[in-house]
Design an enzyme around this catalytic site. Sequence first.
Site, PDB file in Angstrom:
ATOM      1  N   LYS A 110       0.898  -1.169   0.000  1.00 54.42           N
ATOM      2  CA  LYS A 110       0.000   0.000   0.000  1.00 54.42           C
ATOM      3  C   LYS A 110       0.929   1.209   0.000  1.00 54.42           C
ATOM      4  O   LYS A 110       1.432   1.620   1.037  1.00 54.42           O
ATOM      5  CB  LYS A 110      -0.868  -0.028   1.258  1.00 54.42           C
ATOM      6  CG  LYS A 110      -2.195   0.674   1.139  1.00 54.42           C
ATOM      7  CD  LYS A 110      -2.120   2.160   0.847  1.00 54.42           C
ATOM      8  CE  LYS A 110      -1.838   2.997   2.073  1.00 54.42           C
ATOM      9  NZ  LYS A 110      -1.551   4.412   1.710  1.00 54.42           N
ATOM     10  N   GLY A 165       6.917   5.586   8.092  1.00 56.16           N
ATOM     11  CA  GLY A 165       6.013   6.735   8.151  1.00 56.16           C
ATOM     12  C   GLY A 165       6.176   7.460   9.472  1.00 56.16           C
ATOM     13  O   GLY A 165       7.253   7.435  10.087  1.00 56.16           O
ATOM     14  N   SER A 166       5.090   8.089   9.914  1.00 59.54           N
ATOM     15  CA  SER A 166       5.172   8.893  11.135  1.00 59.54           C
ATOM     16  C   SER A 166       5.169   7.992  12.375  1.00 59.54           C
ATOM     17  O   SER A 166       4.665   6.864  12.344  1.00 59.54           O
ATOM     18  CB  SER A 166       3.978   9.843  11.200  1.00 59.54           C
ATOM     19  OG  SER A 166       2.783   9.098  11.278  1.00 59.54           O
ATOM     20  N   GLY A 202       2.902   4.728  13.091  1.00 60.26           N
ATOM     21  CA  GLY A 202       3.694   3.526  13.377  1.00 60.26           C
ATOM     22  C   GLY A 202       3.283   2.875  14.693  1.00 60.26           C
ATOM     23  O   GLY A 202       3.182   1.646  14.796  1.00 60.26           O
ATOM     24  N   GLU A 220       9.936   1.944  10.678  1.00 62.81           N
ATOM     25  CA  GLU A 220      10.961   2.943  10.376  1.00 62.81           C
ATOM     26  C   GLU A 220      10.278   4.297  10.491  1.00 62.81           C
ATOM     27  O   GLU A 220       9.490   4.663   9.619  1.00 62.81           O
ATOM     28  CB  GLU A 220      11.478   2.679   8.944  1.00 62.81           C
ATOM     29  CG  GLU A 220      12.741   3.402   8.613  1.00 62.81           C
ATOM     30  CD  GLU A 220      13.780   3.164   9.654  1.00 62.81           C
ATOM     31  OE1 GLU A 220      14.199   4.158  10.260  1.00 62.81           O
ATOM     32  OE2 GLU A 220      14.143   2.003   9.905  1.00 62.81           O
ATOM     33  N   CYS A 273      13.783  11.264   6.277  1.00 65.14           N
ATOM     34  CA  CYS A 273      13.809  10.854   7.687  1.00 65.14           C
ATOM     35  C   CYS A 273      15.190  11.110   8.278  1.00 65.14           C
ATOM     36  O   CYS A 273      15.337  11.252   9.486  1.00 65.14           O
ATOM     37  CB  CYS A 273      13.390   9.398   7.833  1.00 65.14           C
ATOM     38  SG  CYS A 273      14.206   8.306   6.699  1.00 65.14           S
ATOM     39  N   GLU A 297       9.765  16.371  15.118  1.00 69.76           N
ATOM     40  CA  GLU A 297      10.075  16.243  13.694  1.00 69.76           C
ATOM     41  C   GLU A 297       9.233  17.249  12.911  1.00 69.76           C
ATOM     42  O   GLU A 297       8.003  17.205  12.952  1.00 69.76           O
ATOM     43  CB  GLU A 297       9.788  14.832  13.194  1.00 69.76           C
ATOM     44  CG  GLU A 297      10.153  14.668  11.728  1.00 69.76           C
ATOM     45  CD  GLU A 297      10.078  13.224  11.234  1.00 69.76           C
ATOM     46  OE1 GLU A 297      11.085  12.721  10.737  1.00 69.76           O
ATOM     47  OE2 GLU A 297       8.997  12.623  11.359  1.00 69.76           O
TER      48      GLU A 297
HETATM   49  O1  TXE Z   1       2.565   9.967   7.420  1.00 70.61           O
HETATM   50  P1  TXE Z   1       1.748   8.635   7.792  1.00 70.61           P
HETATM   51  P2  TXE Z   1       2.160  11.241   6.557  1.00 70.61           P
HETATM   52  C1  TXE Z   1       6.414  11.865   9.186  1.00 70.61           C
HETATM   53  C2  TXE Z   1       6.708  13.334   8.936  1.00 70.61           C
HETATM   54  C3  TXE Z   1       5.443  13.822   8.317  1.00 70.61           C
HETATM   55  C4  TXE Z   1       4.407  13.026   9.075  1.00 70.61           C
HETATM   56  C5  TXE Z   1       3.061  12.864   8.411  1.00 70.61           C
HETATM   57  O2  TXE Z   1       6.935  13.959  10.157  1.00 70.61           O
HETATM   58  O3  TXE Z   1       5.259  15.192   8.506  1.00 70.61           O
HETATM   59  O4  TXE Z   1       5.008  11.764   9.230  1.00 70.61           O
HETATM   60  O5  TXE Z   1       3.202  12.312   7.105  1.00 70.61           O
HETATM   61  C6  TXE Z   1      -0.244   5.011   5.850  1.00 70.61           C
HETATM   62  N1  TXE Z   1      -3.057   2.219   9.127  1.00 70.61           N
HETATM   63  N2  TXE Z   1       6.924  11.007   8.137  1.00 70.61           N
HETATM   64  O6  TXE Z   1       0.777  11.688   6.906  1.00 70.61           O
HETATM   65  O7  TXE Z   1       0.352   8.961   8.179  1.00 70.61           O
HETATM   66  C7  TXE Z   1      -0.345   6.135   4.852  1.00 70.61           C
HETATM   67  O8  TXE Z   1      -1.425   5.917   3.968  1.00 70.61           O
HETATM   68  C8  TXE Z   1      -2.184   1.815   8.186  1.00 70.61           C
HETATM   69  C9  TXE Z   1       8.257  10.488   8.324  1.00 70.61           C
HETATM   70  O9  TXE Z   1       2.441  10.962   5.132  1.00 70.61           O
HETATM   71  O10 TXE Z   1       2.560   7.905   8.789  1.00 70.61           O
HETATM   72  C10 TXE Z   1       1.033   6.076   4.201  1.00 70.61           C
HETATM   73  O11 TXE Z   1       1.051   5.036   3.238  1.00 70.61           O
HETATM   74  N3  TXE Z   1      -1.509   2.668   7.405  1.00 70.61           N
HETATM   75  C11 TXE Z   1       8.557   9.383   7.396  1.00 70.61           C
HETATM   76  C12 TXE Z   1       1.934   5.713   5.375  1.00 70.61           C
HETATM   77  O12 TXE Z   1       1.089   5.125   6.353  1.00 70.61           O
HETATM   78  C13 TXE Z   1      -1.719   3.997   7.586  1.00 70.61           C
HETATM   79  C14 TXE Z   1       8.014   9.452   6.040  1.00 70.61           C
HETATM   80  C15 TXE Z   1       2.643   6.909   6.010  1.00 70.61           C
HETATM   81  O13 TXE Z   1       1.683   7.849   6.409  1.00 70.61           O
HETATM   82  C16 TXE Z   1      -2.607   4.469   8.566  1.00 70.61           C
HETATM   83  C17 TXE Z   1       6.682   9.993   5.993  1.00 70.61           C
HETATM   84  C18 TXE Z   1      -3.303   3.529   9.347  1.00 70.61           C
HETATM   85  N4  TXE Z   1      -4.186   3.891  10.293  1.00 70.61           N
HETATM   86  C19 TXE Z   1       6.203  10.775   7.011  1.00 70.61           C
HETATM   87  N5  TXE Z   1      -2.605   5.827   8.516  1.00 70.61           N
HETATM   88  C20 TXE Z   1       9.988   8.874   7.404  1.00 70.61           C
HETATM   89  N6  TXE Z   1      10.351   8.123   8.431  1.00 70.61           N
HETATM   90  O14 TXE Z   1      10.745   9.125   6.472  1.00 70.61           O
HETATM   91  C21 TXE Z   1      -1.737   6.189   7.535  1.00 70.61           C
HETATM   92  N7  TXE Z   1      -1.198   5.080   6.965  1.00 70.61           N
END
Ligand code: TXE
Length: 497
Positions: free
Chosen positions: A176, A229-230, A234, A251, A285, A386
């Site tokens: 996804k 992701g966030s 996570g 991660e 990140c 962050e």
């Molecule tokens: O992240 P999300 P977002 C951090 C960074 C950024 C913040 C928000 O600080 O400002 O996160 O970004 C999926 N169940 N990073 O909103 O929500 C979502 O669809 C399962 C750091 O983009 O964490 C996407 O595919 N999955 C980071 C993925 O999770 C879910 C990189 C990431 O989205 C979900 C990105 C749920 N309930 C953002 N909700 C890094 N480490 O580099 C969302 N997702």
Amino acid sequence: MSATVYKNFIGGESIASRAGKTFERRNPADTREVVGVFQESDAEDVDAAVRAAKAAFPAWSGVPAPQRGEILLRAAEIIQSRKDRYSRDLTREMGKPLFEAGGDIVEAIGMAQYAGSEGRRMHGVTTPSELPNKFQMSIRQPIGVVGLITPWNFPMAIAAWKMLPALVCGNTVVIKPGEDAAISTYNLVECLVEAGLPPGVVNIITGHGPGAGQPLVEHPDVPVISFTGSTATGRLVYELAARQLKRVSLELGGKNPLIVMPDADIDLVMQGVVWAAFGTTGQRCTATSRLIVHREVAGPLVARIIARARSLRVGNGLDAETEMGPLVNATQLERVLGYIELGQQEGATLGCGGGRLRDGDLAHGHFMQPTVFTGVRPTMRIAREEIFGPVLSVIEVDSLDEAVAVANDVAYGLSASIYTRDINAAFRAMLGLQSGIVYINAPTIGAEIHLPFGGVKATGNGHREAGPTMLDVFSEWKSVYIDYSGSLQRAQIDNIA
Ligand code: TXE
């Protein structure tokens, strides 16, 4: 020109979401352009993808690992041959300049080569037995259907970092991708399919987190989840998966420090900081978000960083002149601008930037100025949370010990860096910094795929992607004992006369 419609990729076929819903993605540098239309998937679509992956597992896991690896190696060549086109797709969907988009693709090529060659290694372990005429070894075995949830900031690299090790280990995959940058996942999978990947081995489901990501995390036939992701999402993923005792690799966020000692090469530091703080518009990140600088050299260094930040050419990543692209979406822009306001309220000084850019064509995108805050105290929220944007916080310190203490005094621990020509200081920092990655005389970004990648504390849950450790998330160890003595030998019994 109407935008391409991307359907879910399930069992080797393009399939619309069952509810018939779609969403569009617009170019963050010019929101007048729709770059793609994607399926708004739900639990039923996810279930169809998982069933396809489950059905493909017995045959794929039975393919000898070197042959699985050969498909990846062929895919590496195909990706390479389309690098320019894929880079443009990547820039249009998430905004980073073309030269950085090319780097994203190169990481995927590197991972395809590295994971592909792992098909001929995938080493197990043999050790001598404590008993005579007995042999023992530990081997790796595939697990089953692996669920991958990726973000938008490295759309092809992160998909490759997760998918290719999973495949070479013999698992099948449902991915996804981040809703803001799914095209690169389709491009990656297109190459794998052309290289010979059988139908159902990789399946793509698009959609938003709660609707499409969460059903994947909760699906009983998906024993492994790898998520980037966030930290907030996570944590939720971890909690949901824990109910079914799933294996989860996380991660998450970072607040990466770069320490500068008085003996550092200041010119080198300036170049490194600007690259690591403002590259990918600070949306890495591993981006440098805290400059922890010895007071003796802070003044001249910060003045040079500010001068360079002011001169950075911000614009559409497709323009060859552009050094920094837009933020990925309006929410992200608002979030970062919110932190600019917060920093000023907290008493930090805006050294440069801080504003949205709206001149000419920039008005159609999510652009802002590269920003430097000076006079930042370690207790401020801009020094602890962050931000994920082009914002650098400068914190002055008086010693190496203080620098390392400040660096460690945050929730995260992904990447850290020190610039010094003093070997003793370098080693003390290398060992004392609480992070999964340390750079000496280089900034916090630039990880290579053949070393473990990941962080400590709130950055993750102990797993490491890439490097030889990448196999651990996607394979199950099995220990095998072979007794060829022809008699009952009892281990751990006091056999010694
Ligand atoms: O992240 P999300 P977002 C951090 C960074 C950024 C913040 C928000 O600080 O400002 O996160 O970004 C999926 N169940 N990073 O909103 O929500 C979502 O669809 C399962 C750091 O983009 O964490 C996407 O595919 N999955 C980071 C993925 O999770 C879910 C990189 C990431 O989205 C979900 C990105 C749920 N309930 C953002 N909700 C890094 N480490 O580099 C969302 N997702």
